[in-house]
Design an enzyme around this catalytic site. Structure first.
Site, mmCIF file in Angstrom:
data_model
loop_
_atom_site.group_PDB
_atom_site.id
_atom_site.type_symbol
_atom_site.label_atom_id
_atom_site.label_comp_id
_atom_site.label_asym_id
_atom_site.label_seq_id
_atom_site.Cartn_x
_atom_site.Cartn_y
_atom_site.Cartn_z
ATOM 1 N N LYS A 1 -9.391 -3.607 -6.801
ATOM 2 C CA LYS A 1 -10.582 -2.493 -7.067
ATOM 3 C C LYS A 1 -8.806 -1.867 -6.987
ATOM 4 C CE LYS A 1 -11.768 -3.954 -2.363
ATOM 5 N NZ LYS A 1 -12.946 -4.207 -2.344
ATOM 6 N N LYS B 1 -3.073 -9.515 -10.203
ATOM 7 C CA LYS B 1 -4.180 -9.947 -9.527
ATOM 8 C C LYS B 1 -4.896 -8.327 -9.729
ATOM 9 C CE LYS B 1 -4.409 -8.962 -5.336
ATOM 10 N NZ LYS B 1 -5.150 -8.554 -3.823
ATOM 11 N N LYS C 1 0.653 -1.197 0.114
ATOM 12 C CA LYS C 1 -0.536 0.246 -0.037
ATOM 13 C C LYS C 1 0.524 1.329 -0.043
ATOM 14 C CE LYS C 1 -4.194 -2.536 1.492
ATOM 15 N NZ LYS C 1 -4.298 -2.083 2.696
HETATM 16 P P1 TYM Z 1 -10.596 -7.608 0.874
HETATM 17 O O1 TYM Z 1 -11.723 -6.493 0.758
HETATM 18 O O2 TYM Z 1 -9.948 -6.844 -0.374
HETATM 19 O O3 TYM Z 1 -10.823 -8.322 0.023
HETATM 20 C C1 TYM Z 1 -12.309 -9.172 0.295
HETATM 21 C C2 TYM Z 1 -11.559 -11.086 -0.253
HETATM 22 O O4 TYM Z 1 -11.453 -10.675 -0.982
HETATM 23 C C3 TYM Z 1 -10.557 -11.695 -1.872
HETATM 24 N N1 TYM Z 1 -9.449 -11.463 -2.601
HETATM 25 C C4 TYM Z 1 -9.203 -11.601 -4.395
HETATM 26 N N2 TYM Z 1 -9.284 -13.587 -4.138
HETATM 27 C C5 TYM Z 1 -8.844 -13.740 -4.984
HETATM 28 N N3 TYM Z 1 -8.378 -13.153 -6.137
HETATM 29 C C6 TYM Z 1 -8.120 -11.904 -6.144
HETATM 30 N N4 TYM Z 1 -8.101 -10.980 -6.879
HETATM 31 C C7 TYM Z 1 -8.535 -11.159 -5.180
HETATM 32 N N5 TYM Z 1 -9.310 -9.738 -4.318
HETATM 33 C C8 TYM Z 1 -9.958 -9.932 -3.045
HETATM 34 C C9 TYM Z 1 -9.527 -10.903 -0.562
HETATM 35 O O5 TYM Z 1 -8.202 -12.270 0.095
HETATM 36 C C10 TYM Z 1 -10.415 -11.220 0.518
HETATM 37 O O6 TYM Z 1 -10.836 -13.039 1.215
HETATM 38 N N6 TYM Z 1 -8.617 -7.697 4.772
HETATM 39 C C11 TYM Z 1 -9.763 -7.697 4.388
HETATM 40 C C12 TYM Z 1 -10.614 -8.146 4.577
HETATM 41 C C13 TYM Z 1 -10.472 -8.770 6.772
HETATM 42 C C14 TYM Z 1 -10.816 -10.009 6.660
HETATM 43 C C15 TYM Z 1 -10.746 -9.738 8.748
HETATM 44 C C16 TYM Z 1 -10.858 -11.045 6.148
HETATM 45 C C17 TYM Z 1 -11.188 -7.333 7.185
HETATM 46 N N7 TYM Z 1 -10.687 -8.561 8.782
HETATM 47 C C18 TYM Z 1 -11.053 -10.907 8.800
HETATM 48 C C19 TYM Z 1 -11.161 -12.087 6.782
HETATM 49 C C20 TYM Z 1 -10.876 -11.867 8.349
HETATM 50 C C21 TYM Z 1 -9.308 -7.168 3.191
HETATM 51 O O7 TYM Z 1 -8.624 -6.069 2.598
HETATM 52 O O8 TYM Z 1 -9.812 -8.040 2.236
#
Ligand code: TYM
Length: 326
Positions: A198, A195, A116
């Site tokens: 957004k 990957k 980031k």
């Molecule tokens: P976030 O919001 O970035 O993404 C949500 C979920 O989508 C998955 N993901 C992907 N999986 C495969 N290929 C991709 N290109 C891809 N882009 C996103 C992410 O791995 C995620 O599972 N930190 C987390 C949110 C969070 C969380 C938690 C998750 C906050 N607290 C506790 C699990 C448990 C996040 O930013 O995900």
């Protein structure tokens, strides 16, 4: 309700933008499948999104939209609990307690933080502390299993490290959660082959409109192999994305035509668009239905907040007692 004492499943998704097919295949689809296997709790990580979203109206709108899209994709509120992160403010208290045992070195090694910063985000304390809040998210529900994409793997490992540290310091408080990552969909590529994210601007949204979605698919980056020549299957984003939607036979057929030559990338992209669009058609219909019921989402989130608070309250009593706060 069935007896759900066995396994507790938890995951979160940030309302920092519109959900894309990486979110769907990496986390939402596995999470939806798991809702039949234990007590599932899924939340809209609005506290986390504050690290990047600075417009309150955008945060509120995105949060509702994440709820809508998740429900449309098959999250069943009769089986799973859906709630807003910020409806359980106790999680920030747990994050503070965890931060008092979290080694700086552990957080300094976080890939996501470094990525980031490399992309130009300001180095705020919140961004640095993100993995601690995420650990609190998971530990406050005594979670066993956390369905996520591969990019979250390190965060779950850090959660386990923090749980162990707390248990060693204060006695057995926390369970050690496990990441559940689907190897076939752990990193869904975006239209540039990186990957899908957004923040990289390479996303194909689950509920984008038809014209925009077609345009995104047609912009998938390819090499310049001419129509008649055989094409490289390895690392082809078209094939990788097609494999998410197509049957085995359909995929084998596309792979054969790749190897044979005679079909241009443009035609393969059209086939991919067609499959993708059909795949999400029933979910688009469900989404329209949900939108017609004005109070549906609010009711689901209110019930979800109640259940999530019940569990969080119980766990926090255990934590407070263990560390000497009460
Ligand atoms: P976030 O919001 O970035 O993404 C949500 C979920 O989508 C998955 N993901 C992907 N999986 C495969 N290929 C991709 N290109 C891809 N882009 C996103 C992410 O791995 C995620 O599972 N930190 C987390 C949110 C969070 C969380 C938690 C998750 C906050 N607290 C506790 C699990 C448990 C996040 O930013 O995900």
């Amino acid at each position: 309700m069935t007896d759900k004492t066995t396994m507790r499943i938890l995951s979160g998704i940030q309302p920092s933008g519109v959900l894309h097919i990486g979110n769907y295949f990496g986390m939402m689809r596995p999470a939806i499948a798991l809702q039949a296997e234990g007590e599932a709790l899924y939340f809209i990580a609005d506290y986390h999104a504050l690290t990047s979203v600075r417009d309150p109206e955008v945060l509120r709108t995105n949060s509702r939209r994440v709820a809508l899209d998740f429900l449309a994709c098959g999250l069943d509120p009769q089986r799973a609990t859906l709630f807003r992160h910020s409806d359980v403010p106790q999680v920030t208290e747990l994050a503070w307690i965890l931060s008092t045992v979290a080694p700086m070195g552990l957080l300094e090694r976080a890939h996501s933080y470094k990525d980031k910063l490399a992309r130009g985000m300001a180095a705020t304390v919140g961004l640095f502390n993100y993995p601690v809040l995420m650990a609190a998210d998971i530990l406050i529900y005594d979670s066993d299993v956390v369905p996520v994409g591969k990019d979250q793997k390190q965060h779950i490992e850090m959660t386990r490290d923090l749980a162990v540290k707390m248990n060693e310091t204060f006695g057995q408080i926390f369970k050690l959660p496990e990441a559940r990552i689907q190897p076939a969909t752990e990193t869904v590529p975006g239209i540039d082959g990186q990957k899908m994210s957004k923040s990289y601007g390479n996303n194909i949204d689950i509920f984008g409109d038809e014209k925009e979605t077609r345009k995104r698919v047609m912009s998938i980056v390819t090499d310049s192999t001419p129509i008649e020549a055989p094409k490289d299957l390895e690392r082809s984003t078209i094939v990788e994305l097609y494999s998410l939607f197509a049957s085995k036979d359909e995929l084998a057929n596309m792979c054969d035509r790749f190897k044979k030559g005679g079909t241009g990338y443009g035609d393969f992209k059209k086939e991919l668009f067609q499959k993708l669009w059909e795949y999400f058609t029933p979910m688009r219909k469900r989404r329209e239905e949900i939108l017609r019921d004005k109070s549906y989402i609010d009711n689901v989130l209110a019930r979800g907040a109640e259940r999530a608070n019940e569990i969080a309250h119980e766990v926090m009593q255990r934590v407070r007692k263990a560390v000497g706060l009460r």
